[in-house]
Design a protein around this motif. Structure first.
Motif, PDB file in Angstrom:
ATOM      1  N   UNK A 166      47.029  89.558 -16.839  1.00 17.28           N
ATOM      2  CA  UNK A 166      47.000  88.287 -17.560  1.00 17.28           C
ATOM      3  C   UNK A 166      47.048  87.125 -16.574  1.00 17.28           C
ATOM      4  N   UNK A 167      47.848  87.263 -15.525  1.00 14.40           N
ATOM      5  CA  UNK A 167      47.926  86.202 -14.515  1.00 14.40           C
ATOM      6  C   UNK A 167      46.566  86.010 -13.843  1.00 14.40           C
ATOM      7  N   UNK A 168      45.849  87.103 -13.619  1.00 14.65           N
ATOM      8  CA  UNK A 168      44.513  87.014 -13.030  1.00 14.65           C
ATOM      9  C   UNK A 168      43.564  86.284 -13.963  1.00 14.65           C
ATOM     10  N   UNK A 169      43.687  86.538 -15.258  1.00 13.66           N
ATOM     11  CA  UNK A 169      42.859  85.833 -16.243  1.00 13.66           C
ATOM     12  C   UNK A 169      43.183  84.342 -16.262  1.00 13.66           C
ATOM     13  N   UNK A 170      44.471  84.026 -16.143  1.00 12.19           N
ATOM     14  CA  UNK A 170      44.891  82.626 -16.110  1.00 12.19           C
ATOM     15  C   UNK A 170      44.271  81.923 -14.914  1.00 12.19           C
ATOM     16  N   UNK A 171      44.212  82.632 -13.781  1.00 16.58           N
ATOM     17  CA  UNK A 171      43.649  82.043 -12.563  1.00 16.58           C
ATOM     18  C   UNK A 171      42.173  81.716 -12.712  1.00 16.58           C
ATOM     19  N   UNK A 172      41.486  82.422 -13.614  1.00 14.13           N
ATOM     20  CA  UNK A 172      40.057  82.154 -13.821  1.00 14.13           C
ATOM     21  C   UNK A 172      39.826  81.147 -14.939  1.00 14.13           C
ATOM     22  N   UNK A 194      52.891  85.568 -21.291  1.00 13.34           N
ATOM     23  CA  UNK A 194      52.954  84.314 -20.518  1.00 13.34           C
ATOM     24  C   UNK A 194      54.409  83.864 -20.339  1.00 13.34           C
ATOM     25  N   UNK A 195      55.181  83.927 -21.407  1.00 14.89           N
ATOM     26  CA  UNK A 195      56.585  83.539 -21.338  1.00 14.89           C
ATOM     27  C   UNK A 195      57.346  84.432 -20.368  1.00 14.89           C
ATOM     28  N   UNK A 196      57.080  85.733 -20.411  1.00 17.64           N
ATOM     29  CA  UNK A 196      57.753  86.667 -19.516  1.00 17.64           C
ATOM     30  C   UNK A 196      57.362  86.428 -18.060  1.00 17.64           C
ATOM     31  N   UNK A 197      56.087  86.116 -17.825  1.00 20.43           N
ATOM     32  CA  UNK A 197      55.621  85.833 -16.462  1.00 20.43           C
ATOM     33  C   UNK A 197      56.332  84.607 -15.910  1.00 20.43           C
ATOM     34  N   UNK A 198      56.410  83.545 -16.726  1.00 20.08           N
ATOM     35  CA  UNK A 198      57.079  82.317 -16.279  1.00 20.08           C
ATOM     36  C   UNK A 198      58.549  82.575 -15.994  1.00 20.08           C
ATOM     37  N   UNK A 199      59.186  83.387 -16.830  1.00 21.69           N
ATOM     38  CA  UNK A 199      60.604  83.690 -16.613  1.00 21.69           C
ATOM     39  C   UNK A 199      60.806  84.450 -15.306  1.00 21.69           C
ATOM     40  N   UNK A 200      59.977  85.461 -15.052  1.00 24.68           N
ATOM     41  CA  UNK A 200      60.111  86.279 -13.853  1.00 24.68           C
ATOM     42  C   UNK A 200      59.803  85.492 -12.574  1.00 24.68           C
ATOM     43  N   UNK A 201      58.868  84.560 -12.663  1.00 26.18           N
ATOM     44  CA  UNK A 201      58.476  83.771 -11.487  1.00 26.18           C
ATOM     45  C   UNK A 201      59.258  82.470 -11.384  1.00 26.18           C
ATOM     46  N   UNK A 202      60.180  82.256 -12.325  1.00 24.29           N
ATOM     47  CA  UNK A 202      60.999  81.034 -12.330  1.00 24.29           C
ATOM     48  C   UNK A 202      60.120  79.793 -12.431  1.00 24.29           C
ATOM     49  N   UNK A 203      59.145  79.851 -13.324  1.00 20.88           N
ATOM     50  CA  UNK A 203      58.212  78.755 -13.558  1.00 20.88           C
ATOM     51  C   UNK A 203      58.462  78.206 -14.957  1.00 20.88           C
ATOM     52  N   UNK A 204      58.486  76.881 -15.085  1.00 20.12           N
ATOM     53  CA  UNK A 204      58.834  76.281 -16.369  1.00 20.12           C
ATOM     54  C   UNK A 204      57.606  75.899 -17.208  1.00 20.12           C
ATOM     55  N   UNK A 205      56.736  75.076 -16.685  1.00 18.21           N
ATOM     56  CA  UNK A 205      55.633  74.546 -17.472  1.00 18.21           C
ATOM     57  C   UNK A 205      54.338  75.329 -17.333  1.00 18.21           C
ATOM     58  N   UNK A 206      53.414  75.094 -18.287  1.00 19.33           N
ATOM     59  CA  UNK A 206      52.108  75.746 -18.239  1.00 19.33           C
ATOM     60  C   UNK A 206      51.310  75.310 -17.014  1.00 19.33           C
ATOM     61  N   UNK A 207      51.436  74.023 -16.664  1.00 23.13           N
ATOM     62  CA  UNK A 207      50.691  73.523 -15.505  1.00 23.13           C
ATOM     63  C   UNK A 207      51.130  74.229 -14.227  1.00 23.13           C
ATOM     64  N   UNK A 209      52.416  77.222 -14.079  1.00 24.21           N
ATOM     65  CA  UNK A 209      51.947  78.602 -14.150  1.00 24.21           C
ATOM     66  C   UNK A 209      50.490  78.700 -13.701  1.00 24.21           C
ATOM     67  N   UNK A 210      49.662  77.785 -14.183  1.00 32.06           N
ATOM     68  CA  UNK A 210      48.252  77.759 -13.782  1.00 32.06           C
ATOM     69  C   UNK A 210      48.129  77.510 -12.281  1.00 32.06           C
ATOM     70  N   UNK A 211      48.936  76.593 -11.775  1.00 28.84           N
ATOM     71  CA  UNK A 211      48.913  76.278 -10.338  1.00 28.84           C
ATOM     72  C   UNK A 211      49.309  77.499  -9.515  1.00 28.84           C
ATOM     73  N   UNK A 212      50.341  78.202  -9.976  1.00 29.91           N
ATOM     74  CA  UNK A 212      50.768  79.427  -9.270  1.00 29.91           C
ATOM     75  C   UNK A 212      49.639  80.450  -9.259  1.00 29.91           C
ATOM     76  N   UNK A 213      49.022  80.641 -10.422  1.00 27.32           N
ATOM     77  CA  UNK A 213      47.941  81.635 -10.515  1.00 27.32           C
ATOM     78  C   UNK A 213      46.787  81.284  -9.588  1.00 27.32           C
ATOM     79  N   UNK A 214      46.412  80.013  -9.556  1.00 30.39           N
ATOM     80  CA  UNK A 214      45.299  79.583  -8.714  1.00 30.39           C
ATOM     81  C   UNK A 214      45.577  79.798  -7.236  1.00 30.39           C
TER      82      UNK A 214
END
Length: 219
Positions: A166-172, A194-207, A209-214
């Motif tokens: 899913x993170x790879x899909x977000x990056x695209x 998405x919520x679980x990914x943000x929790x595990x990576x200690x990321x709060x906002x959608x922006x 998360x997208x930045x991390x994926x990119x």
């Protein structure tokens, strides 16, 4: 890996607001050097200096502070644990970690504790300015002396294979609906991942998360 925001955005951020900055380092000479460099920037106001965790917390409780330049080693104190404490007690204050350590464990522990940037102490002074601009603009920043592997490997290992997909899909740039269709999932399931990914990576906002994926996913 260094994450940059456009030069125009950084300049706009610098002129849009004055940043109240707290210097936290147990070496007075280091603090003096940082103060001398940063005081030349009109948009930065030094809110105070601290050599210990208690001094830093006392300043945050009595003065406006937007951002901290935090030494990872504070004598008997620990900059990583202090960062985690700030995240809990003063979540509005962003932390930039300053360190001589390039090891993956220090980078990941700092980011998991809540730091928004990790800058090596021997990096050029301009990197501290770039880190400040980037963090105030809502992004994350890693010193150019750090490798892509050191800033992403351990944290991403906490993800399941499905979450990595899913993170790879977000990056695209795919939306939840497109991800659900591609992976054969419901949109609600994708949202949960998405919520679980943000929790595990200690990321709060959608922006973020997208930045991390990119910046951390090879597509």
């Amino acid at each position: 890996m260094t994450e940059h925001i456009p030069v125009q955005s950084a300049q706009q951020t610098r002129h849009a607001q004055q940043v109240h900055l707290l210097l936290v380092d147990d070496h007075p000479l280091v603090r003096d050097g940082l103060r001398a460099r940063l005081e030349t920037i009109a948009s930065i106001k030094i809110a105070g200096e601290a050599g210990t965790a208690e001094e830093a917390l006392a300043i945050a409780a009595s003065k406006p502070v937007d951002l901290i330049l935090m030494d990872i080693n504070l004598g008997t104190d620990n900059g990583i644990s202090l960062t985690a404490r700030f995240k809990t007690e003063y979540p509005h204050i962003a932390v930039i970690m300053l360190s001589m350590h390039e090891k993956t464990e220090y980078v990941n522990q700092s980011m998991q504790a809540g730091a928004r940037a990790y800058v090596l102490k021997d990096a050029p002074a301009v990197e501290i300015i770039e880190a400040i601009d980037t963090v105030i603009a809502g992004g994350t920043y890693f010193s150019s002396g750090l490798t892509r592997q050191s800033t992403s490997s351990d944290t991403s290992q906490a993800l399941t294979q499905r979450e990595k997909s899913i993170l790879k899909c977000i990056a695209t740039g795919k939306s939840n609906k497109h991800i659900a269709r591609e992976l054969g999932l419901s949109v609600r399931t994708v949202e949960t991942h998405r919520l679980n990914i943000k929790r595990k990576l200690n990321i709060e906002g959608q922006a973020d998360l997208i930045r991390y994926a990119l910046n951390n996913v090879i597509v």
